[in-house]
Design a protein around this motif. Structure first.
Motif, PDB file in Angstrom:
ATOM      1  N   THR A   1      -3.586   6.561  -1.180  1.00  0.00           N
ATOM      2  CA  THR A   1      -2.547   7.581  -1.024  1.00  0.00           C
ATOM      3  C   THR A   1      -2.454   8.427  -2.284  1.00  0.00           C
ATOM      4  OG1 THR A   1      -1.263   6.139   0.440  1.00  0.00           O
ATOM      5  CG2 THR A   1      -0.089   7.980  -0.595  1.00  0.00           C
TER       6      THR A   1
ATOM      7  N   ASP B   1       1.285  11.612   0.858  1.00  0.00           N
ATOM      8  CA  ASP B   1       2.374  10.992   1.615  1.00  0.00           C
ATOM      9  C   ASP B   1       1.896   9.795   2.420  1.00  0.00           C
ATOM     10  OD1 ASP B   1       4.221  12.928   0.732  1.00  0.00           O
ATOM     11  OD2 ASP B   1       3.482  14.338   2.257  1.00  0.00           O
ATOM     12  N   GLU B   2       0.589   9.708   2.656  1.00  0.00           N
ATOM     13  CA  GLU B   2       0.019   8.609   3.422  1.00  0.00           C
ATOM     14  C   GLU B   2      -1.431   8.410   2.987  1.00  0.00           C
ATOM     15  OE1 GLU B   2       0.282   9.834   7.438  1.00  0.00           O
ATOM     16  OE2 GLU B   2      -1.170  11.458   7.246  1.00  0.00           O
TER      17      GLU B   2
END
Length: 603
Positions: free
Chosen positions: A538, A580-581
């Protein structure tokens, strides 16, 4: 014993021809070699009668050349260096600690001694006063005129031995740890002396070469006084350079041409077993193995080893040292960390929150951050202070540059926490990130045990940023720790031309352009230098040093994102990707000449 001596000699010899020896060479050449050259005299002189064996002071008798007995100065200088290096490496820290003196006292004493000796070479009368306590050593085995040439030699060796800082390696690490922990026996002494002798042999050859050149080149014979004065100036300049850490800066600019040899020593299982680099199992730390990693319940892991070998204390009143024995009644958390480690940076908010929340509960909760460096730049106190400030660390910090406390705990990880109860017993060990809720629950339990009926405040609520998904492992650019290089040519020490991989495999990296690789990391030499890495994560961070602008390009999911990273000041961690991911993709860093890359971390 024999194996240790061979290992010590080999490690010393590699060190003796490495770049870290270069600052000593001018002083050894002029003050140790040239100054010991014998006078050949001129036609119109003859040697004085000196009995069997020859060698004497020249007298003015025509038509006979003069050859005085060779000076022992090069040998005396090296003998002084070996003696002082061996003695102070093993016992210096212990002696200074016992006397309550600062750990850098020997360094400044050595610098002062070199300055005084340099002045003595320029002003011989002053040198006579300085050398008087060692005149018998200077005269040993020498006759008449040779003893005069040897004046000051032993003092010079003593001064150089104190200041001699060999390149770090497994042999020196074992010696340093033994000296810092007081675990000194016959085998340790043998290892230390053999290492010192091995490292000193190339210096002796250089000094003998200087003496030989001075005897053969007429210019040296005609300008003896000027050469002696020049040697004194060289010694003084060396002292000044050492005071301002100039040699270290110069060494960083040079290729580590002995890196491959050192790597063979470092990676040898025989060497590791002989040196026991992880630290000895002792009665003090034997029971630590009773603790399982991250257990959710309290365990009994024996009395906590005492904190030792600390170079400097930060965040304590007047830099006062802390002792676990004096903290009985308090619950103590020892955290092994280093400021540029991303794993440590993610754990520190939790530790700081615990410190702020529980420090004043009952009889108290204390945190000691044992800062054990992973890279050379992390040894500098000013860097640690700046790194701690950036991370908001306000609890006490112990600079464990000698790895003494690290070894006493037989630790292997950054970060690592050791939770100690009010009786001084280790009750919980956590190696690596995560498990913060379990650790805090155990802290609260120990505080309640130490203070029955205490009113505990509510638990902390710091978000756990430990990566849960499979990510790319930490990537090192040091030749001694590189594990996921996939490029051309072979990853080795020194300056090399690299070619980026066309098809970069998952979790590997390659280099492009010209790089200088050493035991710390890789430094860009050409302006077209690049790093390519296939990642899964991430967030991505990189530790950079030097000065310049690194252009970072991240390609993932068919999209391309660029970022400029302005690098300046002390080496530190810079963000490359903050997502964010989790994503998978390719990272490309365009690195300008002079910028160093140490490691990339993922989370």
């Amino acid at each position: 014993m024999g194996t240790l001596i061979v290992i010590g000699l080999l490690g010393g010899l590699i060190t003796g021809i490495s770049p870290c020896i270069l600052p000593m060479l001018p002083a050894i050449f002029f003050a140790g070699g040239v100054q010991g050259a014998r006078d050949r005299g001129t036609a119109g002189s003859r040697p004085a009668s000196d009995g069997p064996g020859g060698g004497g002071v020249a007298t003015a008798t025509p038509d006979v050349a003069v050859r005085r007995r060779p000076s022992l100065r090069p040998y005396i200088v090296i003998a002084g260096l070996v003696l002082s290096f061996s003695f102070f490496t093993l016992l210096g820290s212990l002696i200074l600690s016992a006397l309550g003196l600062p750990q850098d006292l020997l360094r400044w004493a050595g610098i002062t001694l070199l300055v005084l000796l340099g002045i003595g070479m320029i002003v011989p009368r002053f040198e006579m006063i300085l050398e008087r306590p060692f005149q018998r050593i200077a005269a040993f085995g020498a006759k008449r005129g040779a003893a005069r040439q040897d004046r000051g030699a032993f003092v010079l060796g003593l001064g150089l031995g104190v200041l001699y800082v060999p390149c770090a390696g497994p042999v020196l690490a074992a010696i340093t740890v033994a000296g810092a922990t007081g675990n000194i026996g016959v085998e340790t002494v043998a290892l230390t002396v053999s290492f010192a002798v091995g490292a000193a042999l190339p210096l002796l050859l250089f000094a003998l070469a200087g003496r030989q050149i001075a005897e053969r080149v007429q210019a040296f014979q005609r300008h003896t006084k000027a050469i002696r004065t020049g040697g004194g100036i060289v010694v003084i300049l060396l002292a000044v350079a050492l005071a301002f850490n100039v040699p270290a800066a110069i060494q960083r600019l040079l290729p580590d041409y002995t890196g491959a040899l050192q790597q063979r020593i470092d990676s040898s299982e025989t060497v590791r077993e002989a040196l026991d680099l992880g630290g000895l199992v002792t009665d003090e730390n034997r029971e630590l193995s009773n603790c399982s990693n991250g257990a959710p319940v309290l365990e009994d892991c024996g009395t906590a080893p005492e904190i030792r070998g600390i170079e400097k204390w930060l965040n304590t009143p007047d830099g006062k040292a802390l002792q676990l024995e004096a903290m009985r009644g308090e619950v103590v958390l020892i955290d092994f960390w280093t400021y540029s480690c991303i794993n440590c940076q993610r754990s520190i908010p939790h530790i700081s929150a615990w410190y702020d929340r529980y420090a004043d509960v009952g009889k108290g909760f204390e945190v000691i951050g044992v800062h054990t460096p992973e890279f050379a730049f992390e040894r500098e106190t000013r860097n640690v202070i700046e790194g701690a400030k950036d991370l908001g660390v306000t609890y006490p910090i112990a600079q464990d540059n000698s790895y003494a406390t690290w070894t006493a705990y037989r630790n292997r990880y950054w970060p690592a926490q050791y939770l100690i109860d009010a009786d001084g017993t280790v009750r919980h060990i956590r190696l690596g990130e995560g498990g913060y809720q379990d650790t805090e629950n155990l802290i609260r339990e120990l505080l309640a045990d130490a203070n029955p009926g205490v009113d505990l405040p509510g638990a902390t609520t710091v978000k756990d940023a430990t990566p849960l998904d499979e990510v790319t492992p930490e990537t090192y650019f040091s030749i001694k720790r590189v594990i996921n290089y996939a490029g051309e040519p072979q990853y080795a020490a020194g300056r090399n031309e690299f070619t980026l991989a066309d098809d970069q495999r998952q979790d590997t990296f390659s280099l492009g352009g010209t790089w200088n690789v050493d035991f710390e990391g890789a430094e860009a030499v050409s302006d077209d230098a690049r790093v390519r890495l296939a990642y899964r994560s991430t967030d991505v961070f990189v530790v950079l040093g030097g000065e310049g602008t690194v252009e970072a390009t991240v390609t993932a999911d068919g999209r391309e994102e660029t970022r400029s990273i302005d690098v300046s000041g002390n080496p530190r961690l810079y963000p490359v990707l903050e997502g964010d991911e989790p994503t998978e993709g390719l990272i490309d860093l365009q690195v300008p000449a002079g910028v160093q890359v140490f490691t990339m971390t993922f989370g």
